[in-house]
Design a protein around this motif. Structure first.
Motif, PDB file in Angstrom:
ATOM      1  N   ALA A 125     -60.654  46.114  -7.781  1.00  0.00           N
ATOM      2  CA  ALA A 125     -60.912  46.715  -6.479  1.00  0.00           C
ATOM      3  C   ALA A 125     -60.049  48.079  -6.387  1.00  0.00           C
ATOM      4  CB  ALA A 125     -60.634  46.058  -5.452  1.00  0.00           C
ATOM      5  N   GLY A 126     -60.711  49.151  -6.044  1.00  0.00           N
ATOM      6  CA  GLY A 126     -60.030  50.328  -5.530  1.00  0.00           C
ATOM      7  C   GLY A 126     -59.282  50.171  -4.097  1.00  0.00           C
ATOM      8  N   GLU A 127     -58.515  51.129  -3.727  1.00  0.00           N
ATOM      9  CA  GLU A 127     -57.595  50.818  -2.319  1.00  0.00           C
ATOM     10  C   GLU A 127     -58.584  50.978  -1.280  1.00  0.00           C
ATOM     11  OE1 GLU A 127     -53.074  52.333  -3.513  1.00  0.00           O
ATOM     12  OE2 GLU A 127     -54.688  53.822  -3.037  1.00  0.00           O
ATOM     13  N   SER A 128     -59.918  51.491  -1.500  1.00  0.00           N
ATOM     14  CA  SER A 128     -60.701  51.773  -0.311  1.00  0.00           C
ATOM     15  C   SER A 128     -61.615  50.314  -0.383  1.00  0.00           C
ATOM     16  CB  SER A 128     -61.398  52.850  -0.425  1.00  0.00           C
ATOM     17  OG  SER A 128     -62.399  53.155  -1.633  1.00  0.00           O
ATOM     18  N   ALA A 129     -61.576  49.823  -1.137  1.00  0.00           N
ATOM     19  CA  ALA A 129     -62.560  48.524  -1.225  1.00  0.00           C
ATOM     20  C   ALA A 129     -62.357  47.649  -0.105  1.00  0.00           C
ATOM     21  CB  ALA A 129     -62.545  47.763  -2.607  1.00  0.00           C
ATOM     22  N   TYR A 130     -63.761  47.358   0.389  1.00  0.00           N
ATOM     23  CA  TYR A 130     -64.002  46.117   1.445  1.00  0.00           C
ATOM     24  C   TYR A 130     -65.013  45.226   0.966  1.00  0.00           C
ATOM     25  CZ  TYR A 130     -67.039  48.848   4.232  1.00  0.00           C
ATOM     26  OH  TYR A 130     -68.186  49.637   4.500  1.00  0.00           O
ATOM     27  N   PHE A 131     -64.935  44.092   1.331  1.00  0.00           N
ATOM     28  CA  PHE A 131     -65.920  43.118   1.174  1.00  0.00           C
ATOM     29  C   PHE A 131     -66.519  42.604   2.518  1.00  0.00           C
ATOM     30  CE2 PHE A 131     -63.167  43.466  -2.476  1.00  0.00           C
ATOM     31  CZ  PHE A 131     -64.026  43.121  -3.583  1.00  0.00           C
ATOM     32  N   LEU A 132     -67.846  42.452   2.606  1.00  0.00           N
ATOM     33  CA  LEU A 132     -68.416  41.928   3.675  1.00  0.00           C
ATOM     34  C   LEU A 132     -69.717  41.346   3.791  1.00  0.00           C
ATOM     35  CD1 LEU A 132     -68.386  42.796   6.892  1.00  0.00           C
ATOM     36  CD2 LEU A 132     -69.697  44.768   6.352  1.00  0.00           C
ATOM     37  N   GLN A 133     -69.602  40.425   4.571  1.00  0.00           N
ATOM     38  CA  GLN A 133     -70.839  39.518   4.861  1.00  0.00           C
ATOM     39  C   GLN A 133     -71.161  39.772   6.493  1.00  0.00           C
ATOM     40  OE1 GLN A 133     -72.533  37.567   2.596  1.00  0.00           O
ATOM     41  NE2 GLN A 133     -71.487  38.493   0.900  1.00  0.00           N
ATOM     42  N   ALA A 134     -72.003  40.767   6.558  1.00  0.00           N
ATOM     43  CA  ALA A 134     -72.245  41.092   7.933  1.00  0.00           C
ATOM     44  C   ALA A 134     -73.711  40.483   8.385  1.00  0.00           C
ATOM     45  CB  ALA A 134     -72.776  42.618   8.098  1.00  0.00           C
ATOM     46  N   PHE A 135     -74.180  39.611   8.067  1.00  0.00           N
ATOM     47  CA  PHE A 135     -75.360  38.943   8.222  1.00  0.00           C
ATOM     48  C   PHE A 135     -75.591  38.516   9.714  1.00  0.00           C
ATOM     49  CE2 PHE A 135     -75.325  38.690   3.511  1.00  0.00           C
ATOM     50  CZ  PHE A 135     -76.745  39.555   3.257  1.00  0.00           C
ATOM     51  N   VAL A 136     -74.381  37.762  10.019  1.00  0.00           N
ATOM     52  CA  VAL A 136     -74.170  37.003  11.306  1.00  0.00           C
ATOM     53  C   VAL A 136     -74.388  38.396  12.622  1.00  0.00           C
ATOM     54  CG1 VAL A 136     -71.773  37.139  11.519  1.00  0.00           C
ATOM     55  CG2 VAL A 136     -72.771  35.364  12.720  1.00  0.00           C
ATOM     56  N   ASN A 137     -73.785  39.343  12.214  1.00  0.00           N
ATOM     57  CA  ASN A 137     -74.033  40.432  13.194  1.00  0.00           C
ATOM     58  C   ASN A 137     -75.379  40.943  13.604  1.00  0.00           C
ATOM     59  OD1 ASN A 137     -70.959  40.531  13.177  1.00  0.00           O
ATOM     60  ND2 ASN A 137     -70.968  41.952  11.361  1.00  0.00           N
ATOM     61  N   ILE A 138     -76.335  40.646  12.649  1.00  0.00           N
ATOM     62  CA  ILE A 138     -77.677  40.970  12.929  1.00  0.00           C
ATOM     63  C   ILE A 138     -78.693  39.931  13.141  1.00  0.00           C
ATOM     64  CG2 ILE A 138     -77.480  43.584  12.055  1.00  0.00           C
ATOM     65  CD1 ILE A 138     -78.683  42.366   9.261  1.00  0.00           C
ATOM     66  N   GLY A 139     -78.057  38.607  13.172  1.00  0.00           N
ATOM     67  CA  GLY A 139     -78.973  37.603  13.158  1.00  0.00           C
ATOM     68  C   GLY A 139     -79.425  36.899  12.118  1.00  0.00           C
ATOM     69  N   LEU A 140     -78.882  37.252  10.790  1.00  0.00           N
ATOM     70  CA  LEU A 140     -79.556  36.704   9.684  1.00  0.00           C
ATOM     71  C   LEU A 140     -78.484  35.736   8.828  1.00  0.00           C
ATOM     72  CD1 LEU A 140     -81.004  40.111   8.308  1.00  0.00           C
ATOM     73  CD2 LEU A 140     -82.213  38.096   9.596  1.00  0.00           C
ATOM     74  N   VAL A 141     -78.910  35.216   7.731  1.00  0.00           N
ATOM     75  CA  VAL A 141     -78.090  34.272   7.023  1.00  0.00           C
ATOM     76  C   VAL A 141     -77.593  34.989   5.714  1.00  0.00           C
ATOM     77  CG1 VAL A 141     -79.185  32.394   7.960  1.00  0.00           C
ATOM     78  CG2 VAL A 141     -79.870  33.074   5.775  1.00  0.00           C
ATOM     79  N   ALA A 142     -76.598  34.638   5.188  1.00  0.00           N
ATOM     80  CA  ALA A 142     -76.007  35.089   3.719  1.00  0.00           C
ATOM     81  C   ALA A 142     -77.086  34.701   2.703  1.00  0.00           C
ATOM     82  CB  ALA A 142     -74.626  34.312   3.432  1.00  0.00           C
ATOM     83  N   ASP A 143     -77.233  35.842   1.736  1.00  0.00           N
ATOM     84  CA  ASP A 143     -78.120  35.553   0.666  1.00  0.00           C
ATOM     85  C   ASP A 143     -77.426  36.027  -0.646  1.00  0.00           C
ATOM     86  OD1 ASP A 143     -78.353  38.446   0.516  1.00  0.00           O
ATOM     87  OD2 ASP A 143     -80.096  37.967   2.111  1.00  0.00           O
ATOM     88  N   GLY A 144     -78.218  36.267  -1.852  1.00  0.00           N
ATOM     89  CA  GLY A 144     -77.522  36.552  -3.005  1.00  0.00           C
ATOM     90  C   GLY A 144     -76.651  35.690  -3.697  1.00  0.00           C
ATOM     91  N   GLY A 145     -76.496  34.488  -3.183  1.00  0.00           N
ATOM     92  CA  GLY A 145     -75.889  33.636  -3.790  1.00  0.00           C
ATOM     93  C   GLY A 145     -74.418  33.472  -2.986  1.00  0.00           C
ATOM     94  N   ALA A 146     -74.335  34.093  -1.998  1.00  0.00           N
ATOM     95  CA  ALA A 146     -72.869  34.047  -1.162  1.00  0.00           C
ATOM     96  C   ALA A 146     -72.297  32.591  -0.811  1.00  0.00           C
ATOM     97  CB  ALA A 146     -72.847  35.197  -0.214  1.00  0.00           C
TER      98      ALA A 146
END
Length: 261
Positions: A125-146
């Protein structure tokens, strides 16, 4: 290398680099992008490691299914089709690879981009990196194997924090949690990632590939079943030229020169 519309591919030595190449959209990923990634992986050839990168300021800001949803009608069905036919097969293809995989993340690794980054064996990771699972913010569920990856990487509690709160996990915290293997300045991220991938590519990559598979197997099987798989894989590894070279190098007190065979 093959020309693609949404990714760039580059071979440096024994490392295949795959760069997501929609920097104007922070590499938001339409289904086609994941199809192209899978095609590049299918053409791995004699490469002995894979490096995943993102062009510009971000790694991948998530899926871009707007065009297909508009074309295919009902949004739920369109999203299901995109996941089943495009995104998920690519994540599975990464899991099935016979060589180690590294991801290099700066800026956003969100949604399917987060899953893509974490599908690698090592995430730098670079210093600017961030990891986000934002599905809940738009009423959806995690995907992609998360839902499978996150509890195994960081435990159920932290996984639920990411999934149910939908907040950014910045680089330092990602390193502390174990999402990232190493944290480096942005301006050296790409170089560090290529060097690390090259280090892996110079190893006994047949054995590494077998270890990737047996770790995944062990996550859903018993101790006895996993040890049986280890015995089978050890038999296969012991028959490789790399194992012969490794044993000889140990006895001769020198560095082994592995060939990935």
């Amino acid at each position: 290398m093959t020309d693609y519309e949404m990714i760039l591919t580059e071979r440096r030595g024994d490392v295949l680099g795959i760069t997501l190449n929609r920097p104007e959209r922070l590499n938001a990923a339409p289904p086609q992008m994941f199809d192209e990634i899978r095609d590049a992986l299918d053409a791995l050839g004699d490469a002995r490691a894979v490096l995943l990168l993102g062009a510009g300021r971000g790694f991948c800001s998530g899926a871009d299914v707007s065009a297909s949803a508009a074309r295919d009608g009902e949004p739920g069905d369109a999203t299901h089709k995109a996941l089943s036919d495009h995104y998920h097969p690519t994540i599975q293809a990464i899991a099935d690879l016979p060589v180690p995989v590294v991801s290099a993340v700066q800026g956003a690794a969100a949604g399917i981009g987060c899953s893509l980054a974490l599908a690698a064996d090592f995430c730098i990771a670079g210093e600017s990196a961030y990891f986000l699972q934002a599905f809940v913010n738009i009423g959806l569920v995690a995907d992609g194997g998360a839902s499978w990856m996150l509890p195994r990487l960081i435990g159920r509690g932290r996984a639920m924090e990411m999934l149910l709160l939908g907040e950014r996990i910045k680089a330092e915290r990602a390193l502390e949690w174990g999402l990232a293997y190493r944290l480096v300045p942005n301006d050296v991220l790409e170089n560090e990632a290529w060097m690390f991938a090259d280090r892996l590519a110079r190893g006994p990559t047949v054995a590494m590939g077998l270890m990737r598979q047996q770790v995944a197997y062990g996550m859903s099987h018993s101790l006895a079943e996993t040890m049986e798989r280890e015995a089978e894989n050890q038999r296969a590894a012991r028959r490789t030229a790399d194992a012969t070279e490794g044993g000889a190098a140990f006895l001769q007190k020198r560095d082994a020169e592995f060939k990935g065979a």
